[in-house]
Design a protein around this motif. Structure first.
Motif, PDB file in Angstrom:
ATOM      1  N   UNK A  89       0.864  -1.179   0.000  1.00 25.22           N
ATOM      2  CA  UNK A  89       0.000   0.000   0.000  1.00 25.22           C
ATOM      3  C   UNK A  89       0.905   1.235   0.000  1.00 25.22           C
ATOM      4  N   UNK A  90       0.650   2.154  -0.913  1.00 22.68           N
ATOM      5  CA  UNK A  90       1.407   3.401  -0.976  1.00 22.68           C
ATOM      6  C   UNK A  90       0.425   4.550  -0.775  1.00 22.68           C
ATOM      7  N   UNK A  91       0.740   5.442   0.165  1.00 22.95           N
ATOM      8  CA  UNK A  91      -0.136   6.586   0.423  1.00 22.95           C
ATOM      9  C   UNK A  91       0.666   7.740   1.011  1.00 22.95           C
ATOM     10  N   UNK A  92       0.116   8.940   0.882  1.00 22.94           N
ATOM     11  CA  UNK A  92       0.717  10.069   1.573  1.00 22.94           C
ATOM     12  C   UNK A  92       0.497   9.868   3.056  1.00 22.94           C
ATOM     13  N   UNK A  93       1.538  10.053   3.841  1.00 22.05           N
ATOM     14  CA  UNK A  93       1.467   9.781   5.275  1.00 22.05           C
ATOM     15  C   UNK A  93       2.569  10.564   5.966  1.00 22.05           C
ATOM     16  N   UNK A  94       2.197  11.485   6.811  1.00 18.45           N
ATOM     17  CA  UNK A  94       3.180  12.264   7.572  1.00 18.45           C
ATOM     18  C   UNK A  94       3.292  11.642   8.958  1.00 18.45           C
ATOM     19  N   UNK A  95       4.429  10.990   9.284  1.00 14.02           N
ATOM     20  CA  UNK A  95       4.565  10.353  10.591  1.00 14.02           C
ATOM     21  C   UNK A  95       4.440  11.330  11.764  1.00 14.02           C
ATOM     22  N   UNK A  96       4.676  12.611  11.519  1.00 12.99           N
ATOM     23  CA  UNK A  96       4.558  13.590  12.601  1.00 12.99           C
ATOM     24  C   UNK A  96       3.119  14.056  12.809  1.00 12.99           C
ATOM     25  N   UNK A  97       2.211  13.682  11.876  1.00 13.71           N
ATOM     26  CA  UNK A  97       0.810  14.090  11.981  1.00 13.71           C
ATOM     27  C   UNK A  97      -0.108  12.962  11.508  1.00 13.71           C
ATOM     28  N   UNK A  98      -0.082  11.788  12.201  1.00 13.19           N
ATOM     29  CA  UNK A  98      -0.947  10.682  11.760  1.00 13.19           C
ATOM     30  C   UNK A  98      -2.417  10.992  11.989  1.00 13.19           C
ATOM     31  N   UNK A  99      -3.267  10.248  11.289  1.00 17.47           N
ATOM     32  CA  UNK A  99      -4.719  10.418  11.441  1.00 17.47           C
ATOM     33  C   UNK A  99      -5.128  10.068  12.873  1.00 17.47           C
ATOM     34  N   UNK A 100      -6.179  10.695  13.358  1.00 17.73           N
ATOM     35  CA  UNK A 100      -6.660  10.480  14.721  1.00 17.73           C
ATOM     36  C   UNK A 100      -8.081   9.933  14.722  1.00 17.73           C
ATOM     37  N   UNK A 101      -8.365   9.023  15.630  1.00 18.15           N
ATOM     38  CA  UNK A 101      -9.728   8.530  15.885  1.00 18.15           C
ATOM     39  C   UNK A 101     -10.485   8.107  14.628  1.00 18.15           C
ATOM     40  N   UNK A 169      -9.982  -8.547   1.685  1.00 20.84           N
ATOM     41  CA  UNK A 169      -9.262  -8.568   2.958  1.00 20.84           C
ATOM     42  C   UNK A 169      -8.298  -7.389   3.083  1.00 20.84           C
ATOM     43  N   UNK A 170      -7.600  -7.061   2.007  1.00 19.14           N
ATOM     44  CA  UNK A 170      -6.688  -5.907   2.054  1.00 19.14           C
ATOM     45  C   UNK A 170      -7.496  -4.617   2.166  1.00 19.14           C
ATOM     46  N   UNK A 171      -8.620  -4.531   1.460  1.00 19.36           N
ATOM     47  CA  UNK A 171      -9.474  -3.341   1.580  1.00 19.36           C
ATOM     48  C   UNK A 171      -9.954  -3.186   3.024  1.00 19.36           C
ATOM     49  N   UNK A 172     -10.339  -4.272   3.666  1.00 20.84           N
ATOM     50  CA  UNK A 172     -10.754  -4.207   5.074  1.00 20.84           C
ATOM     51  C   UNK A 172      -9.604  -3.707   5.945  1.00 20.84           C
ATOM     52  N   UNK A 173      -8.407  -4.178   5.679  1.00 18.39           N
ATOM     53  CA  UNK A 173      -7.214  -3.704   6.410  1.00 18.39           C
ATOM     54  C   UNK A 173      -7.040  -2.191   6.224  1.00 18.39           C
ATOM     55  N   UNK A 174      -7.225  -1.716   4.993  1.00 20.81           N
ATOM     56  CA  UNK A 174      -7.097  -0.283   4.723  1.00 20.81           C
ATOM     57  C   UNK A 174      -8.134   0.514   5.512  1.00 20.81           C
ATOM     58  N   UNK A 175      -9.377   0.072   5.515  1.00 20.59           N
ATOM     59  CA  UNK A 175     -10.432   0.763   6.251  1.00 20.59           C
ATOM     60  C   UNK A 175     -10.091   0.815   7.745  1.00 20.59           C
ATOM     61  N   UNK A 176      -9.628  -0.304   8.285  1.00 21.40           N
ATOM     62  CA  UNK A 176      -9.325  -0.366   9.716  1.00 21.40           C
ATOM     63  C   UNK A 176      -8.090   0.448  10.100  1.00 21.40           C
ATOM     64  N   UNK A 177      -7.101   0.491   9.221  1.00 18.36           N
ATOM     65  CA  UNK A 177      -5.827   1.156   9.557  1.00 18.36           C
ATOM     66  C   UNK A 177      -5.713   2.605   9.076  1.00 18.36           C
TER      67      UNK A 177
END
Length: 179
Positions: A89-101, A169-177
């Protein structure tokens, strides 16, 4: 296994393994340039990013997705095993500002591009995906998350029911994570 770029040997009989995460960023100097929106090749836009020793924020290019959200141009490549297949999975992701809740990642436009592979000669082995394929220039430039699994490539797997199950299954992982 580590031979396929995973962090460990399988942890169970279904060949699942812990996910690995790699980070890359676009230097400010390449912002707006003609570099290739990838981590490989002659003129890649992205170079390795170490979350433990990150560059200063002013050294990182900005990225604006197709929804108008602007974030730092940092991508995360997640690689793991689900349903006996290796996924990426490749996505934009800033480790200093991860998604919340359960909120979606900033910079991700909420859309997923799933990469299917071609071929007609299935192997008997658990094979990795091709990062250069998953690092889709057009999709990432708009803010899409891009994913693939080796079980969605007929060169690894010719069982289309298994391929569909793996995609779900991978889509479910994406939704959960990722939200």
């Amino acid at each position: 296994t580590p031979v396929s770029g995973l962090a460990s040997d399988p942890v169970d009989a279904k060949c699942n393994a812990a996910s690995t995460f790699s980070y890359f960023y676009q230097p400010k100097a390449s912002e707006g340039g003609s570099c290739t929106f990838t981590i490989a090749g002659d003129d890649p836009c992205f170079v390795p990013y170490d979350p433990a020793n990150p560059p200063a924020p002013v050294e990182i290019a900005d990225f604006t997705n197709d929804r108008g959200d602007t974030v730092k141009s940092i991508v995360r490549v997640e690689r793991g095993a689900i349903n006996r297949g290796i996924y990426e999975i490749v996505s934009f992701f800033d480790p200093s500002a991860p998604a919340q809740d359960g909120a979606a990642l900033r910079g991700w436009n909420g859309k997923l591009l799933w990469m299917f592979g071609a071929s007609a000669a299935a192997s008997r082995f658990q094979t990795p995906t091709n990062t250069n394929v998953v690092f889709d220039d057009t999709a990432l430039r708009q803010g899409y998350m891009v994913a693939a699994s080796s079980l969605n490539n007929n060169g690894t797997n010719a069982n289309h029911t298994l391929a569909a199950e793996t995609l779900m299954m991978v889509k479910e992982h994406i939704v959960e994570q990722y939200g």
